[in-house]
Design an enzyme around this catalytic site. Sequence first.
Site, mmCIF file in Angstrom:
data_model
loop_
_atom_site.group_PDB
_atom_site.id
_atom_site.type_symbol
_atom_site.label_atom_id
_atom_site.label_comp_id
_atom_site.label_asym_id
_atom_site.label_seq_id
_atom_site.Cartn_x
_atom_site.Cartn_y
_atom_site.Cartn_z
ATOM 1 N N CYS A 186 -2.006 34.813 7.847
ATOM 2 C CA CYS A 186 -1.794 35.168 9.177
ATOM 3 C C CYS A 186 -1.051 34.548 10.194
ATOM 4 O O CYS A 186 -1.821 34.136 11.581
ATOM 5 C CB CYS A 186 -2.585 36.102 9.210
ATOM 6 S SG CYS A 186 -3.178 36.814 7.882
ATOM 7 N N GLU B 220 0.604 -1.080 0.119
ATOM 8 C CA GLU B 220 0.176 0.005 -0.296
ATOM 9 C C GLU B 220 0.936 1.254 -0.121
ATOM 10 O O GLU B 220 0.544 1.912 1.045
ATOM 11 C CB GLU B 220 -0.462 -0.010 1.301
ATOM 12 C CG GLU B 220 -1.975 -0.646 1.388
ATOM 13 C CD GLU B 220 -2.548 -1.048 2.842
ATOM 14 O OE1 GLU B 220 -2.435 -0.369 3.770
ATOM 15 O OE2 GLU B 220 -3.472 -2.213 2.969
HETATM 16 C C1 LIG Z 1 -1.455 6.326 4.825
HETATM 17 C C2 LIG Z 1 -1.124 4.634 4.564
HETATM 18 C C3 LIG Z 1 -0.697 4.064 3.974
HETATM 19 C C4 LIG Z 1 -0.042 4.997 2.833
HETATM 20 O O1 LIG Z 1 1.491 5.426 3.415
HETATM 21 P P1 LIG Z 1 3.189 6.277 2.728
HETATM 22 O O2 LIG Z 1 3.941 6.245 4.015
HETATM 23 O O3 LIG Z 1 2.135 7.137 1.719
HETATM 24 O O4 LIG Z 1 3.692 5.121 1.694
HETATM 25 C C5 LIG Z 1 -0.438 2.442 3.509
HETATM 26 N N1 LIG Z 1 -1.230 2.112 4.179
HETATM 27 C C6 LIG Z 1 -2.162 2.368 5.244
HETATM 28 C C7 LIG Z 1 -3.688 2.387 5.843
HETATM 29 C C8 LIG Z 1 -2.349 3.952 5.275
HETATM 30 O O5 LIG Z 1 -3.324 4.432 6.530
#
Ligand SMILES: *Cc1c(COP(=O)(O)O)cnc(C)c1O
Length: 434
Positions: free
Chosen positions: A358, A288
Amino acid sequence: MHHFRYVGQNLHCESVDLAEVARLYGTPTYVYSAATMADNYTRLAGSLAGLDAQICFAMKANSSLAVLRHFARLGAAFDLVSGGEIRRVLAAGADVRRSVFAGIGKTEGELRLALEQGIFSFHVESEPELARLNHVAGQLGVKAPVAFRINPDVDAHTHAKITTGKSYNKFGIPLAAAAAAYAAAAKLPHIQVKGVQMHIGSQLTSIAPFVEAVTKVVTFVEALKRDHGISYFSIGGGIGIIYQDALASGQSAWWETQPTDRRPITPEAYGAALVPLLRPLGLKILLEPGRFLVGNAGVLLTRVEHLKRGAGKNFLIVDAAMNDLVRPAMYDAYHEIVPLHRDTTRRAFTADVVGPICESGDCFAHDRQLQEVGEGEYLALMSAGAYGAAMASRYNTRALPAEVLVNGGAFELVHARETFEQMTANEKIPAFLK
Ligand SMILES: *Cc1c(COP(=O)(O)O)cnc(C)c1O
């Protein structure tokens, strides 16, 4: 590596002169390189050879429809975190059926929408969430596919606001409680146990915490495969990018000068460390990544409004602000700042680069050394492709910034700058004040 470099004196994105984009569409404007995104995706996918892997782009990092379509074409699915993000995937003409739904507070409406759209799996973070999902799936007469998010209690050594894999963080369920959670899930009539998930944090600059986390859970994952027949393991995102030497890191020569023990994470090193641990599981592996795919593929263009010479300090006041790019204010983040027109005959000077909002927190850089620039000249904030436009707000009634996608020698406006009428369209004066 990325596709931002000087051609002569002018900063280019692929073959496009960025000053031309700034003149045409104004500033502040995000510019993304399609080739850089494709390179990042292809390198990461290539580093996982030998695994049955699916990259799910964590679209909260950059949810521009054009960017989503580009990744969908490359073969990505998505890691999404809201009903709005499901609808964005659909609006981009991409596939929800290979995508996963993360987050600790999914509403009933969001769960229903994801089930109706045939989501690949829900990443569940608590037992109350599981009970709610079972209930909603029952109403629809379906079984909801799930994986629990395990919190492996590993220190990602990153900024406190983006570390997620320690036991005191709000995310996931502890490894010690996970077996019971799976046993309970298996008894629910409208739940189908499908996988297991973890995500330990963002902007990790070393591979060790990833290896530590996988090593910590691997025995448990094997047990889940045996006892519950799970089919996939999602190892999350979190691969860090280079902020400090952002421009130089676009050249392969820069990488060769980095000492091997301090070399930033490369997809090849990531794959080499993790594939041997993951392959024996015989499971589908989900990744991910958010920041890694888009972070160095975007810059924020801004125009210098004034050079204000204060008492012992210079302030370079630019037309971008914390509402456009909140990372420096929110995470103390560093962004390299470079002129679109480089002139080595000019003096260097030191300044705080600040926006017009600001608040003292509206500062992109303190005591930064820059080539001297003046009113009307353009700058680029590097490495702004992730958590940039996606986190922009309208604070100070500033329009959301424009976004442009570059592809070779061509570029297109993919998100027009908001008008005042669009910003205020949903507001009204109540009857008693008329
Ligand atoms: C934010 C998130 C990601 C991605 O994180 P990166 O640091 O942008 O790669 C992957 N999995 C989950 C569950 C997340 O919350």
